[in-house]
Design a protein around this motif. Structure first.
Motif, PDB file in Angstrom:
ATOM      1  N   ASN A   1      -1.445  -0.694   0.391  1.00 21.80           N
ATOM      2  CA  ASN A   1      -0.541  -1.176   1.437  1.00 21.80           C
ATOM      3  C   ASN A   1       0.530  -2.110   0.886  1.00 21.80           C
ATOM      4  O   ASN A   1       1.627  -2.185   1.423  1.00 21.80           O
ATOM      5  CB  ASN A   1      -1.324  -1.872   2.546  1.00 21.80           C
ATOM      6  CG  ASN A   1      -2.176  -0.897   3.324  1.00 21.80           C
ATOM      7  OD1 ASN A   1      -1.804   0.257   3.498  1.00 21.80           O
ATOM      8  ND2 ASN A   1      -3.327  -1.345   3.772  1.00 21.80           N
ATOM      9  N   THR A   2       0.220  -2.815  -0.195  1.00 24.05           N
ATOM     10  CA  THR A   2       1.209  -3.690  -0.828  1.00 24.05           C
ATOM     11  C   THR A   2       2.367  -2.857  -1.366  1.00 24.05           C
ATOM     12  O   THR A   2       3.539  -3.212  -1.186  1.00 24.05           O
ATOM     13  CB  THR A   2       0.555  -4.504  -1.960  1.00 24.05           C
ATOM     14  OG1 THR A   2      -0.531  -5.246  -1.426  1.00 24.05           O
ATOM     15  CG2 THR A   2       1.550  -5.437  -2.619  1.00 24.05           C
ATOM     16  N   ILE A   3       2.042  -1.756  -2.020  1.00 22.29           N
ATOM     17  CA  ILE A   3       3.073  -0.858  -2.556  1.00 22.29           C
ATOM     18  C   ILE A   3       3.875  -0.252  -1.409  1.00 22.29           C
ATOM     19  O   ILE A   3       5.110  -0.204  -1.450  1.00 22.29           O
ATOM     20  CB  ILE A   3       2.442   0.266  -3.412  1.00 22.29           C
ATOM     21  CG1 ILE A   3       1.637  -0.317  -4.573  1.00 22.29           C
ATOM     22  CG2 ILE A   3       3.491   1.254  -3.882  1.00 22.29           C
ATOM     23  CD1 ILE A   3       2.439  -1.112  -5.561  1.00 22.29           C
ATOM     24  N   ASN A   4       3.185   0.193  -0.369  1.00 24.19           N
ATOM     25  CA  ASN A   4       3.871   0.815   0.757  1.00 24.19           C
ATOM     26  C   ASN A   4       4.791  -0.184   1.462  1.00 24.19           C
ATOM     27  O   ASN A   4       5.900   0.172   1.883  1.00 24.19           O
ATOM     28  CB  ASN A   4       2.872   1.421   1.732  1.00 24.19           C
ATOM     29  CG  ASN A   4       2.207   2.649   1.142  1.00 24.19           C
ATOM     30  OD1 ASN A   4       2.767   3.318   0.278  1.00 24.19           O
ATOM     31  ND2 ASN A   4       1.017   2.953   1.597  1.00 24.19           N
ATOM     32  N   LYS A   5       4.359  -1.435   1.574  1.00 23.77           N
ATOM     33  CA  LYS A   5       5.210  -2.449   2.184  1.00 23.77           C
ATOM     34  C   LYS A   5       6.460  -2.678   1.342  1.00 23.77           C
ATOM     35  O   LYS A   5       7.570  -2.788   1.863  1.00 23.77           O
ATOM     36  CB  LYS A   5       4.454  -3.766   2.361  1.00 23.77           C
ATOM     37  CG  LYS A   5       5.290  -4.835   3.034  1.00 23.77           C
ATOM     38  CD  LYS A   5       4.513  -6.116   3.252  1.00 23.77           C
ATOM     39  CE  LYS A   5       5.401  -7.162   3.930  1.00 23.77           C
ATOM     40  NZ  LYS A   5       4.669  -8.422   4.137  1.00 23.77           N
ATOM     41  N   ALA A   6       6.297  -2.739   0.025  1.00 26.82           N
ATOM     42  CA  ALA A   6       7.449  -2.914  -0.868  1.00 26.82           C
ATOM     43  C   ALA A   6       8.425  -1.751  -0.720  1.00 26.82           C
ATOM     44  O   ALA A   6       9.649  -1.958  -0.691  1.00 26.82           O
ATOM     45  CB  ALA A   6       6.979  -3.042  -2.311  1.00 26.82           C
ATOM     46  N   LEU A   7       7.904  -0.535  -0.599  1.00 23.92           N
ATOM     47  CA  LEU A   7       8.771   0.625  -0.405  1.00 23.92           C
ATOM     48  C   LEU A   7       9.496   0.555   0.933  1.00 23.92           C
ATOM     49  O   LEU A   7      10.691   0.876   1.017  1.00 23.92           O
ATOM     50  CB  LEU A   7       7.962   1.921  -0.518  1.00 23.92           C
ATOM     51  CG  LEU A   7       7.507   2.278  -1.929  1.00 23.92           C
ATOM     52  CD1 LEU A   7       6.448   3.371  -1.897  1.00 23.92           C
ATOM     53  CD2 LEU A   7       8.695   2.694  -2.785  1.00 23.92           C
TER      54      LEU A   7
END
Length: 123
Positions: A33-39
């Motif tokens: 979810n951290t990666i998805n939020k950054a995207l």
């Protein structure tokens, strides 16, 4: 080579932790979810997810004609023979190393302006 260079740079920041990509709790890995939020924050909502990079890599490498077994192994997909898959973590390691180096070199070339094709978004 590029991945090793990046990991060495990250080690300066994260070297005191056992994980390179630690979460808020440094003993646990960073959440997808951290990666998805950054995207999302970078403007890719609805167009790219963290897991989607695996699809992108698989599609591109298959399109370049690489051996599908190398690609599947690189993506850590299991062997249909569970016993063999459990013990053979080094399957195709040299071929995969060369394949991933070619991939990294092609990303560097695109970043340097080689073979860049504009993609028009639909209105």
């Amino acid at each position: 080579r590029q991945a090793v260079a990046i990991l060495r740079q990250l080690h300066e920041i994260t070297g005191r932790y056992s994980l390179v990509f630690a979460g808020a709790n440094p003993e646990r890995p960073m959440s997808e979810n951290t990666i998805n939020k950054a995207l999302r924050l970078a403007g890719y909502e609805g167009r790219q997810t963290g897991h989607g990079f695996r699809h992108l890599l698989s599609t591109e490498l298959n399109g370049r004609g690489y051996n599908k077994d190398w690609i599947e192994r690189q993506l850590a997909h299991g062997d249909s023979d569970e016993i063999r898959g459990t013990y053979n973590h080094a399957a195709y390691v040299e071929q995969r190393r060369e394949m991933m180096q070619a991939w990294a070199d092609s990303i560097d070339a695109v970043c340097a302006g080689a073979n860049v094709v504009a993609i028009k978004r639909k209105a």
